[in-house]
Design a protein around this motif. Structure first.
Motif, PDB file in Angstrom:
ATOM      1  N   LEU A  98       2.756  -8.743  13.963  1.00 42.02           N
ATOM      2  CA  LEU A  98       3.470  -7.749  13.614  1.00 42.02           C
ATOM      3  C   LEU A  98       3.126  -6.911  12.200  1.00 42.02           C
ATOM      4  O   LEU A  98       3.643  -5.855  12.000  1.00 42.02           O
ATOM      5  N   LYS A  99       2.439  -7.508  11.368  1.00 46.06           N
ATOM      6  CA  LYS A  99       1.756  -6.844  10.125  1.00 46.06           C
ATOM      7  C   LYS A  99       0.909  -5.658  10.813  1.00 46.06           C
ATOM      8  O   LYS A  99       0.946  -4.535  10.111  1.00 46.06           O
ATOM      9  N   MET A 100       0.314  -5.940  11.973  1.00 42.19           N
ATOM     10  CA  MET A 100      -0.587  -4.590  12.319  1.00 42.19           C
ATOM     11  C   MET A 100       0.212  -3.794  12.783  1.00 42.19           C
ATOM     12  O   MET A 100       0.070  -2.428  12.528  1.00 42.19           O
ATOM     13  N   MET A 139      -5.620  -4.596   5.950  1.00 42.45           N
ATOM     14  CA  MET A 139      -4.694  -5.400   6.509  1.00 42.45           C
ATOM     15  C   MET A 139      -4.398  -5.152   8.053  1.00 42.45           C
ATOM     16  O   MET A 139      -3.847  -5.970   8.558  1.00 42.45           O
ATOM     17  N   LEU A 140      -5.283  -4.176   8.505  1.00 39.25           N
ATOM     18  CA  LEU A 140      -5.196  -3.920   9.809  1.00 39.25           C
ATOM     19  C   LEU A 140      -6.434  -4.572  10.698  1.00 39.25           C
ATOM     20  O   LEU A 140      -6.069  -5.410  11.622  1.00 39.25           O
ATOM     21  N   ARG A 183      -9.269  -9.688  13.322  1.00 39.03           N
ATOM     22  CA  ARG A 183     -10.413 -10.651  13.229  1.00 39.03           C
ATOM     23  C   ARG A 183      -9.854 -12.268  12.985  1.00 39.03           C
ATOM     24  O   ARG A 183     -10.496 -12.861  13.873  1.00 39.03           O
ATOM     25  N   GLN A 184      -8.708 -12.108  12.381  1.00 42.32           N
ATOM     26  CA  GLN A 184      -8.274 -13.612  12.050  1.00 42.32           C
ATOM     27  C   GLN A 184      -7.422 -13.756  13.298  1.00 42.32           C
ATOM     28  O   GLN A 184      -7.471 -15.095  13.975  1.00 42.32           O
ATOM     29  N   PRO A 193       0.975  -1.290   0.140  1.00 44.13           N
ATOM     30  CA  PRO A 193      -0.147   0.041  -0.059  1.00 44.13           C
ATOM     31  C   PRO A 193       0.885   1.304   0.031  1.00 44.13           C
ATOM     32  O   PRO A 193       0.381   2.367  -0.471  1.00 44.13           O
ATOM     33  N   MET A 194       1.855   1.139   0.505  1.00 47.19           N
ATOM     34  CA  MET A 194       2.951   2.448   0.706  1.00 47.19           C
ATOM     35  C   MET A 194       3.278   2.583  -0.782  1.00 47.19           C
ATOM     36  O   MET A 194       3.345   3.769  -1.023  1.00 47.19           O
TER      37      MET A 194
END
Length: 585
Positions: free
Chosen positions: A149-151, A293-294, A299-300, A43-44
């Protein structure tokens, strides 16, 4: 012990099993880190492409950044592949080690433990519960680490990109976290009930399938089916409860995510239309990806946490079994030799339950090479003598010696190596006759088995079967008659070359042809070998050197067959007249 929503002590114990695989564990963590970084780069790059090239209409550099975005996507896929692969392999390696430890632990239990524990429950612990533990690593822990980590990376880039829009997203997070926490607690209780009902269902099915002949003989199909439907409904209800919680949580999470995106679009669009330089179309475009992505990982995480909870509950059950610390059965240090076979019971007292003695100061002696028979009513203590001689249980008082040496002085393994037992209910594995005889001992060749079968007179019987020694007897020897199973058991006992032979009701329920073969096998097995025969059949005891007559844990008469018949109003004579004479008629 009831599992907590997240039991840190239990979790640390599970992590100890990763120690032999610490390199792979570290590798999975690094792949999770790289995966989160390259996922957040897309996204960046998209924001740069929109703001720097598409909006101003510049073609120079567009292909380069598009290529960067494609490379980031490819690397994300590569790291995702290795992340999933290594996490699953790690989980399988760990459950392999736990299952090995658990089965070894089960093998160490005394017979008394199995007397009071359903087989289905042990099967559930050893198979289904341990499989669930693997999901802690393949679907739970590492997935949660990767998502967190992704968040974190996404939030960092979002605040760097536009802190105003990021605050809107941040304000929505507590609501999602709150309902996630409530969901996790509800699911923990539901999953615990699911595991309980799975164990109950496995136990019920195991017992009924094993005892299907009893169910059908006594015409119990309908009542047992009704019981099964009741247990199956409880199992079904437990799973439906988890489905209900999922059906409530995920739509709410989607609504919160969609509302947040809507507020971002409304606020960001207003700012752009007002000409505010702090918000750009590229940022708005990137934020539509960032929110997914956040919020999707959050939720997952709830879903993955469910997997962890299921694994933790399963681990709790497995560790409960591993933590059973029965007082270890005392084992001597002497290696038992090939015994001469003199057996002595000296005032032996024993009871399976405290205060309920089965044997009461029992004393008798068997000379080396002798054959003695033990008769008596059910519950007199005949089979208990076998259990004590093999040290399946330990006596409360008195002593048992073989060749004048207390059996407690021998190692249990070496003691049992020199004692062979043929039971009335012969257990055969679902395998070939050859493997059931050798019990997979590589030192025993087929030639050895054939030679032994000829010596005890059952070679012709085996050769009459399809595939002969390679004949598959199926589970518990279902394709053989009771007499045929006994013959296999006799050969198995003979191949162990025992010092002491025990026959426990070995001819109680066989046909006359099988009994004749068994009698020949008995003569071959007992020749020059100390033998103890527990039987009701006349043919198996009239040749005994001595017959012990037991009643309520005590020896009430002893002597040869003829000597006991000469005792007026004797217990044995009465038994002979009521049972043995009927067999002659």
């Amino acid at each position: 012990m009831k599992a907590k929503a997240f039991d840190i002590r239990l979790f640390r114990r599970i992590l100890t099993y990763t120690q032999p695989y610490r390199n792979r564990f570290t590798g999975v963590v690094w792949f999770a880190i790289l995966l989160s970084i390259f996922a957040a780069l897309r996204p960046m790059f998209l924001q740069i492409i929109v703001d720097a090239f598409i909006k101003p209409g510049k073609l120079s550099g567009l292909q380069q950044y598009t290529l960067f975005m494609g490379i980031a996507l490819i690397l994300e896929g590569v790291f995702q592949y290795y992340f999933v692969l290594w996490a699953n392999i790690l989980g399988q390696d760990i459950i392999k080690d736990i299952r090995t430890q658990l089965f070894q632990h089960i093998l160490s239990f005394r017979i008394k433990y199995f007397d009071g524990t359903p087989v289905g429950q042990l099967v559930t612990r050893t198979v289904a519960d341990i499989e669930q533990i693997a999901r802690i690593f393949s679907q739970g822990l590492f997935m949660i680490i990767s998502d967190l980590l992704k968040m974190v990376v996404c939030m960092g880039i979002m605040f760097f990109m536009n802190w105003r829009l990021s605050l809107i997203v941040l304000l929505a997070m507590p609501f999602l976290i709150f309902i996630t926490r409530v969901f996790q607690r509800k699911m923990q209780v539901a999953f615990e009930e699911v595991r309980t009902q799975i164990a109950n269902l496995n136990t019920f099915v195991q017992e009924r399938v094993t005892g299907m002949n009893i169910v059908q003989i006594f015409n119990r199909e309908t009542p047992e089916f009704e019981k099964f439907k009741e247990i199956n409904k409880k199992h079904n209800d437990a799973w439906i409860k988890t489905i209900l919680y999922n059906s409530i949580f995920f739509p709410i999470a989607d609504i919160i995510s969609s509302l947040t995106l809507g507020v971002i679009v409304l606020y960001g669009g207003f700012q752009i239309l007002q000409g505010n330089p702090f918000t750009t179309i590229g940022q708005m475009t990137a934020y539509t990806m960032f929110i997914g992505m956040l919020f999707n990982p959050l939720r997952q995480i709830a879903d993955k946490f469910n997997e962890m909870q299921m694994g933790m509950i399963a681990a709790n059950r497995v560790f409960d079994l591993l933590d059973i610390t029965e007082e270890p059965q005392p084992s001597g240090t002497l290696e038992a030799p090939h015994f001469k076979g003199e057996i002595n019971f000296d005032t032996v007292t024993f009871g399976y339950l405290q205060g309920e003695d089965i044997l009461k100061k029992l004393s008798f002696n068997v000379q080396a090479g002798q054959t003695i028979a033990i008769v008596g009513a059910t519950g007199a203590g005949k089979s208990t003598i076998i259990n004590l001689l093999n040290r399946f249980y330990d006596i409360q008082e008195g002593s048992i010696t073989i060749d004048s040496q207390n059996i407690h002085d021998f190692t249990i393994e070496s003691l049992r190596k020199h004692i062979a037992v043929v039971l009335q209910d012969v257990f055969l594995f679902a395998d070939t006759i050859y493997n059931n005889i050798t019990l997979f001992n590589p030192k025993i060749t087929l030639e050895d088995v054939v030679s032994a079968a000829k010596k005890i007179g059952i070679h012709d019987f085996i050769m009459s079967l399809p595939n002969q020694y390679s004949y598959d007897v199926k589970e518990r020897g279902a394709t053989l008659s009771a007499g045929q199973r006994q013959l296999i058991a006799f050969l198995r006992a003979y191949m162990s070359n025992p010092s002491i032979l025990i026959l426990d009701e070995a001819t109680a329920s066989v046909d006359s042809y099988s009994e004749e073969l068994i009698q020949k096998a008995t003569d071959a097995l007992t020749e020059n070998r100390t033998s103890i025969i527990i039987a009701h059949r006349l043919a198996t005891i009239v040749k005994a050197n001595c017959i012990l007559v037991m009643d309520k844990g005590e020896i009430v008469e002893r002597g040869t067959h003829q000597a006991l018949l000469n005792i007026e109003k004797g217990y044995y004579k009465k038994l002979y007249e009521t049972q043995f004479l009927n067999e002659k008629q």
